[in-house]
Scaffold this active site. Structure first.
Site, PDB file in Angstrom:
ATOM      1  N   LYS A  44     -25.221  49.141 -22.295  1.00 20.28           N
ATOM      2  CA  LYS A  44     -25.794  49.523 -20.989  1.00 20.28           C
ATOM      3  C   LYS A  44     -27.194  50.086 -21.218  1.00 20.28           C
ATOM      4  O   LYS A  44     -27.436  50.793 -22.206  1.00 20.28           O
ATOM      5  CB  LYS A  44     -24.886  50.573 -20.340  1.00 20.28           C
ATOM      6  N   CYS A 130     -35.086  47.466 -13.485  1.00 19.23           N
ATOM      7  CA  CYS A 130     -33.988  48.144 -12.784  1.00 19.23           C
ATOM      8  C   CYS A 130     -34.402  48.414 -11.335  1.00 19.23           C
ATOM      9  O   CYS A 130     -35.420  49.038 -11.086  1.00 19.23           O
ATOM     10  CB  CYS A 130     -33.627  49.453 -13.473  1.00 19.23           C
TER      11      CYS A 130
HETATM   12  O1  RRO Z   1     -27.908  50.927 -13.412  1.00 22.72           O
HETATM   13  C1  RRO Z   1     -28.264  50.177 -12.479  1.00 22.72           C
HETATM   14  O2  RRO Z   1     -28.213  50.511 -11.275  1.00 22.72           O
HETATM   15  C2  RRO Z   1     -28.808  48.841 -12.749  1.00 22.72           C
HETATM   16  C3  RRO Z   1     -29.715  48.552 -13.746  1.00 22.72           C
HETATM   17 BR1  RRO Z   1     -30.275  49.801 -15.031  1.00 22.72          BR
HETATM   18  C4  RRO Z   1     -30.254  47.241 -13.835  1.00 22.72           C
HETATM   19  O3  RRO Z   1     -31.090  46.903 -14.693  1.00 22.72           O
HETATM   20  N1  RRO Z   1     -29.845  46.336 -12.906  1.00 22.72           N
HETATM   21  C5  RRO Z   1     -28.950  46.625 -11.949  1.00 22.72           C
HETATM   22  O4  RRO Z   1     -28.615  45.753 -11.135  1.00 22.72           O
HETATM   23  N2  RRO Z   1     -28.418  47.885 -11.883  1.00 22.72           N
END
Ligand code: RRO
Length: 312
Positions: A44, A130
């Site tokens: 993640k 993100c």
């Molecule tokens: O953690 C998120 O809300 C998230 C991330 Br870091 C990302 O790169 N893409 C996404 O759809 N959610």
């Protein structure tokens, strides 16, 4: 049959692995990826400090896909260094890919420096896209800021391959502008695409949105986004050729999606929503289906399919 892949010197035993999305935040989840047939263990996205992420509900599934606003919930990069050491000790043969997110150039520089010095990590994916942190726009929509950042990251000593997770682009001029930036640096791969940010899904029964954070807007995945992902893969391959490995992410649920993305120019694929829905068995299912189809078509190497979309 040869269905393996390489990112610089890092060998991947297959072409399908998980995206930095569902089921890769905790050590337990990461270990279960090793037990699966995923060709790598992707973590993640991690930030300098641990983050709780956004308030619940922040993830929901509907027939055509998923919407999320997790808000970069993660255990902080130091934990992922510990997890990488633990995973490598137990499972030495599977590449470990870290995903890195910062809020400033300094954050990214610190994180890339830390992971370049981390022997248990093989590949660095820098997340420039993100969509879910309140007040923080998606970096890769700012081409100048991205260019300056990428220059700084490649000035950091280290020999681990670095690639970038990009947002979807919707206008060819924007794809060209990003390709122009990427061409200047020894980028080893790009991952296309992150979720389609800031979308709204409404439940007509409850007359409410599905998720709470960020005024109910979140990143869209799966069936909804597959044609957008295909177009981004194809456009980037056209602009960058085979010098940069293109990894497709966004909308896979069966072999046919894998096959289509290879035709469009991807060399590897990442599973996100389907992993969240089905669990780690999805790797074996999709891989088997894909190999069976390749066999049926008498293909013995994925190179026979990559970028082989027939012209109309
Ligand atoms: O953690 C998120 O809300 C998230 C991330 Br870091 C990302 O790169 N893409 C996404 O759809 N959610």
């Amino acid at each position: 049959m040869s269905f393996t892949a390489k990112i610089w010197d890092t060998e991947f035993p297959g072409v399908i692995y998980n995206s930095s999305g569902p089921r890769c935040t905790t050590l337990e989840e990461l270990s279960s990826l090793w037990d699966s047939t995923s060709s790598a263990i992707m973590m993640k996205s991690c930030s300098p400090e641990p983050r709780e992420g956004n308030p619940l509900p922040r993830y929901s599934e509907v027939e055509l896909g998923s919407i999320n606003s997790i808000g970069l919930a993660n255990h902080g990069y130091k934990k992922y260094i510990e997890y990488a050491a633990e995973l490598k000790k137990q499972f030495p043969n599977k590449p470990i890919v870290v995903s890195i997110v910062g809020f400033s150039h300094e954050d990214f520089i610190m994180l890339v420096t830390a992971f370049q010095n981390e022997e248990n990590v093989d590949v660095l994916e820098v997340n420039l896209s993100c969509p879910n942190v309140v007040g923080k726009p998606q970096i890769a929509y700012d081409f100048e800021w991205s260019d300056e950042l990428i220059a700084k990251l490649f000035a950091i000593p280290g020999d681990k391959p670095i690639g970038f997770k990009l947002p979807p682009y919707f206008d060819p001029i924007h794809t060209e502008m990003m390709a122009e930036v990427l061409r200047k640096y020894p980028v080893s791969f790009i991952t296309c695409i992150n979720s389609v940010g800031n979308t709204l899904i409404i439940d007509p029964e409850t007359e409410q949105p599905l998720i709470a954070p960020k005024w109910w807007l979140g990143g869209l995945g799966w069936d909804y986004v597959k044609p957008i992902a295909l177009a981004n893969v194809r456009s980037f391959y056209k602009l960058l050729g085979d010098k940069v490995t293109i990894i497709w992410c966004g909308g896979i649920k069966s072999w046919v999606d894998v096959f289509e993305h290879l035709l469009a120019g991807a060399s590897m694929v990442q599973l996100g929503t389907v992993l969240g829905k089905e669990g780690t068995d999805c790797f074996e299912r999709i891989e088997k289906e894909f190999y069976t189809y390749m066999d049926k078509k008498w293909y013995t190497d994925i190179k026979q399919v990559i970028w082989k979309l027939q012209e109309l």
